[in-house]
Design a protein around this motif. Structure first.
Motif, PDB file in Angstrom:
ATOM      1  N   HIS A 105      14.201  -5.467  -6.880  1.00 18.45           N
ATOM      2  CA  HIS A 105      14.325  -5.884  -5.483  1.00 18.45           C
ATOM      3  C   HIS A 105      14.828  -7.315  -5.363  1.00 18.45           C
ATOM      4  O   HIS A 105      14.610  -8.134  -6.244  1.00 18.45           O
ATOM      5  CB  HIS A 105      12.957  -5.813  -4.778  1.00 18.45           C
TER       6      HIS A 105
ATOM      7  N   GLN B  83       1.625  -4.352   4.159  1.00 15.76           N
ATOM      8  CA  GLN B  83       2.120  -2.987   4.236  1.00 15.76           C
ATOM      9  C   GLN B  83       1.121  -2.018   4.861  1.00 15.76           C
ATOM     10  O   GLN B  83       1.485  -0.900   5.199  1.00 15.76           O
ATOM     11  CB  GLN B  83       2.439  -2.473   2.823  1.00 15.76           C
TER      12      GLN B  83
ATOM     13  N   LEU C  80       4.391  -5.384  -1.639  1.00 17.62           N
ATOM     14  CA  LEU C  80       5.128  -5.285  -2.892  1.00 17.62           C
ATOM     15  C   LEU C  80       6.180  -6.383  -2.912  1.00 17.62           C
ATOM     16  O   LEU C  80       6.991  -6.504  -1.991  1.00 17.62           O
ATOM     17  CB  LEU C  80       5.796  -3.913  -3.015  1.00 17.62           C
TER      18      LEU C  80
ATOM     19  N   GLN D 115       7.986  -7.332  -6.107  1.00 17.13           N
ATOM     20  CA  GLN D 115       9.038  -7.054  -7.085  1.00 17.13           C
ATOM     21  C   GLN D 115       8.614  -5.891  -7.966  1.00 17.13           C
ATOM     22  O   GLN D 115       7.419  -5.687  -8.189  1.00 17.13           O
ATOM     23  CB  GLN D 115       9.305  -8.289  -7.961  1.00 17.13           C
ATOM     24  N   SER D 116       9.561  -5.144  -8.445  1.00 18.11           N
ATOM     25  CA  SER D 116       9.337  -4.090  -9.440  1.00 18.11           C
ATOM     26  C   SER D 116      10.300  -4.319 -10.586  1.00 18.11           C
ATOM     27  O   SER D 116      11.424  -4.772 -10.383  1.00 18.11           O
ATOM     28  CB  SER D 116       9.597  -2.702  -8.850  1.00 18.11           C
TER      29      SER D 116
ATOM     30  N   ALA E 115       4.853  -3.175 -11.306  1.00 16.74           N
ATOM     31  CA  ALA E 115       4.890  -3.529  -9.884  1.00 16.74           C
ATOM     32  C   ALA E 115       4.141  -4.845  -9.672  1.00 16.74           C
ATOM     33  O   ALA E 115       2.977  -4.973 -10.051  1.00 16.74           O
ATOM     34  CB  ALA E 115       4.254  -2.418  -9.050  1.00 16.74           C
ATOM     35  N   TRP E 116       4.821  -5.804  -9.078  1.00 20.03           N
ATOM     36  CA  TRP E 116       4.258  -7.117  -8.770  1.00 20.03           C
ATOM     37  C   TRP E 116       3.932  -7.159  -7.274  1.00 20.03           C
ATOM     38  O   TRP E 116       4.810  -6.953  -6.435  1.00 20.03           O
ATOM     39  CB  TRP E 116       5.258  -8.214  -9.105  1.00 20.03           C
ATOM     40  N   TRP E 117       2.673  -7.414  -6.951  1.00 19.19           N
ATOM     41  CA  TRP E 117       2.192  -7.409  -5.564  1.00 19.19           C
ATOM     42  C   TRP E 117       1.694  -8.792  -5.173  1.00 19.19           C
ATOM     43  O   TRP E 117       1.140  -9.522  -5.992  1.00 19.19           O
ATOM     44  CB  TRP E 117       1.045  -6.419  -5.417  1.00 19.19           C
TER      45      TRP E 117
ATOM     46  N   GLU F 116       1.208   1.278  -9.286  1.00 17.86           N
ATOM     47  CA  GLU F 116       1.585   1.924  -8.031  1.00 17.86           C
ATOM     48  C   GLU F 116       0.782   3.205  -7.844  1.00 17.86           C
ATOM     49  O   GLU F 116       0.413   3.866  -8.818  1.00 17.86           O
ATOM     50  CB  GLU F 116       3.076   2.223  -8.025  1.00 17.86           C
TER      51      GLU F 116
ATOM     52  N   LYS G 291       4.091   4.211  -1.356  1.00 20.11           N
ATOM     53  CA  LYS G 291       4.561   2.829  -1.485  1.00 20.11           C
ATOM     54  C   LYS G 291       3.425   1.813  -1.448  1.00 20.11           C
ATOM     55  O   LYS G 291       3.634   0.643  -1.118  1.00 20.11           O
ATOM     56  CB  LYS G 291       5.585   2.532  -0.393  1.00 20.11           C
ATOM     57  N   HIS G 292       2.199   2.259  -1.781  1.00 21.27           N
ATOM     58  CA  HIS G 292       1.034   1.372  -1.850  1.00 21.27           C
ATOM     59  C   HIS G 292       0.556   1.244  -3.295  1.00 21.27           C
ATOM     60  O   HIS G 292       0.889   2.079  -4.134  1.00 21.27           O
ATOM     61  CB  HIS G 292      -0.113   1.921  -1.000  1.00 21.27           C
ATOM     62  N   PRO G 293      -0.278   0.234  -3.579  1.00 18.90           N
ATOM     63  CA  PRO G 293      -0.837   0.119  -4.924  1.00 18.90           C
ATOM     64  C   PRO G 293      -1.921   1.172  -5.160  1.00 18.90           C
ATOM     65  O   PRO G 293      -2.506   1.703  -4.204  1.00 18.90           O
ATOM     66  CB  PRO G 293      -1.424  -1.290  -4.943  1.00 18.90           C
TER      67      PRO G 293
END
Length: 85
Positions: A10, A19, A31, A33-34, A44-46, A63, A74-76
């Motif tokens: 991203h 989110q 979110l 970055q992935s 996945a970086w949150w 994720e 699209k959530h952790p």
């Protein structure tokens, strides 16, 4: 730091919004970055924060594995509330 990650997917946004649905309990999350490493593996970086203005953390969280025909949630992993598919 997130812009410099190898295999980043991203464009990192400078301003993030939560989110989750408005009025949820607990931490806010976005979110940031992935990284796609190899076939079927990613990181996945949150960004998480307890409330506006209270500071934030950048952390790796898996994720959510839930999926539908439209794609993955699209959530952790371990999120509250409904899946975002």
């Amino acid at each position: 730091m997130l812009d410099a990650l190898p295999e980043g997917v991203h464009q990192v946004e400078r301003t993030l919004t939560c989110q989750y649905v408005l009025g949820h309990a607990g931490q806010h999350v976005a979110l940031a970055q992935s990284q796609d490493h190899t076939i079927d593996t990613s990181t996945a970086w949150w960004v998480t924060w307890p409330r506006p203005g209270a500071g934030h953390r950048i952390e790796v969280i898996d994720e959510c594995p839930a999926a539908s025909q439209e794609g993955l949630c699209k959530h952790p992993v371990g999120h509250q509330g409904d899946h975002w598919l």
